[in-house]
Design a protein around this motif. Structure first.
Motif, PDB file in Angstrom:
ATOM      1  N   UNK A 261      87.311  30.367   8.144  1.00 37.97           N
ATOM      2  CA  UNK A 261      86.750  31.465   9.125  1.00 37.97           C
ATOM      3  C   UNK A 261      87.545  31.955  10.176  1.00 37.97           C
ATOM      4  N   UNK A 262      87.699  30.543  10.687  1.00 38.99           N
ATOM      5  CA  UNK A 262      88.500  30.470  12.050  1.00 38.99           C
ATOM      6  C   UNK A 262      89.890  31.270  12.121  1.00 38.99           C
ATOM      7  N   UNK A 263      90.492  31.340  10.679  1.00 38.88           N
ATOM      8  CA  UNK A 263      91.705  32.178  10.566  1.00 38.88           C
ATOM      9  C   UNK A 263      92.027  32.886  10.324  1.00 38.88           C
ATOM     10  N   UNK A 264      90.523  33.517   9.652  1.00 35.48           N
ATOM     11  CA  UNK A 264      90.329  35.025   9.905  1.00 35.48           C
ATOM     12  C   UNK A 264      89.956  36.007  10.811  1.00 35.48           C
ATOM     13  N   UNK A 265      89.604  35.343  11.915  1.00 39.07           N
ATOM     14  CA  UNK A 265      89.200  35.670  13.023  1.00 39.07           C
ATOM     15  C   UNK A 265      90.028  35.710  13.757  1.00 39.07           C
ATOM     16  N   UNK A 266      90.903  34.985  14.405  1.00 40.54           N
ATOM     17  CA  UNK A 266      92.275  34.853  14.088  1.00 40.54           C
ATOM     18  C   UNK A 266      92.693  36.339  14.379  1.00 40.54           C
ATOM     19  N   UNK A 267      93.134  36.218  12.949  1.00 41.18           N
ATOM     20  CA  UNK A 267      93.964  37.340  12.318  1.00 41.18           C
ATOM     21  C   UNK A 267      93.233  38.511  12.499  1.00 41.18           C
ATOM     22  N   UNK A 268      91.954  38.908  12.663  1.00 42.03           N
ATOM     23  CA  UNK A 268      91.349  40.042  12.890  1.00 42.03           C
ATOM     24  C   UNK A 268      91.318  40.377  15.096  1.00 42.03           C
ATOM     25  N   UNK A 269      91.393  39.802  15.813  1.00 36.76           N
ATOM     26  CA  UNK A 269      91.866  39.285  16.945  1.00 36.76           C
ATOM     27  C   UNK A 269      93.663  40.041  16.880  1.00 36.76           C
ATOM     28  N   UNK A 270      94.539  38.812  16.615  1.00 34.51           N
ATOM     29  CA  UNK A 270      95.919  39.841  16.977  1.00 34.51           C
ATOM     30  C   UNK A 270      95.939  40.819  16.163  1.00 34.51           C
ATOM     31  N   UNK A 271      95.262  41.177  14.722  1.00 31.62           N
ATOM     32  CA  UNK A 271      95.381  43.259  14.848  1.00 31.62           C
ATOM     33  C   UNK A 271      94.641  43.653  15.161  1.00 31.62           C
TER      34      UNK A 271
END
Length: 85
Positions: free
Chosen positions: A29-39
């Motif tokens: 969940x943390x990795x997906x959240x960071x990926x979304x914030x990065x995008x």
């Protein structure tokens, strides 16, 4: 009931990964959240900018440079994790 099906638990879920818990772990969940914030960060920066690639200087949208850097970083991380295992 055959011996194989009773070893698997009889629910047809198979052996590998059965009973390991949810697919949504806190780390994923943390990795997906960071990926979304990065995008979001990448696509919010859409202005054209000058970027020096060693010798030549090119003008391109900043989001292209950020996305290319993120992809290169992800590929390097995936390669190092694959080599480790």
């Amino acid at each position: 009931m055959s011996r194989k099906s009773s070893q698997r638990g009889g629910d047809g879920s198979g052996g590998a990964g059965a009973g390991r818990g949810s697919v949504l772990t806190p780390g994923r969940v943390a990795v997906v959240a960071l990926a979304v914030l990065g995008l979001v960060f990448i696509f919010e920066n859409t202005r054209a900018t000058k970027i020096r690639l060693l010798i030549p200087e090119v003008t391109m949208p900043l989001w292209v440079a950020l996305l290319a850097t993120a992809v290169i970083g992800a590929l390097c991380g995936a390669y190092s994790m694959r080599r480790r295992g």
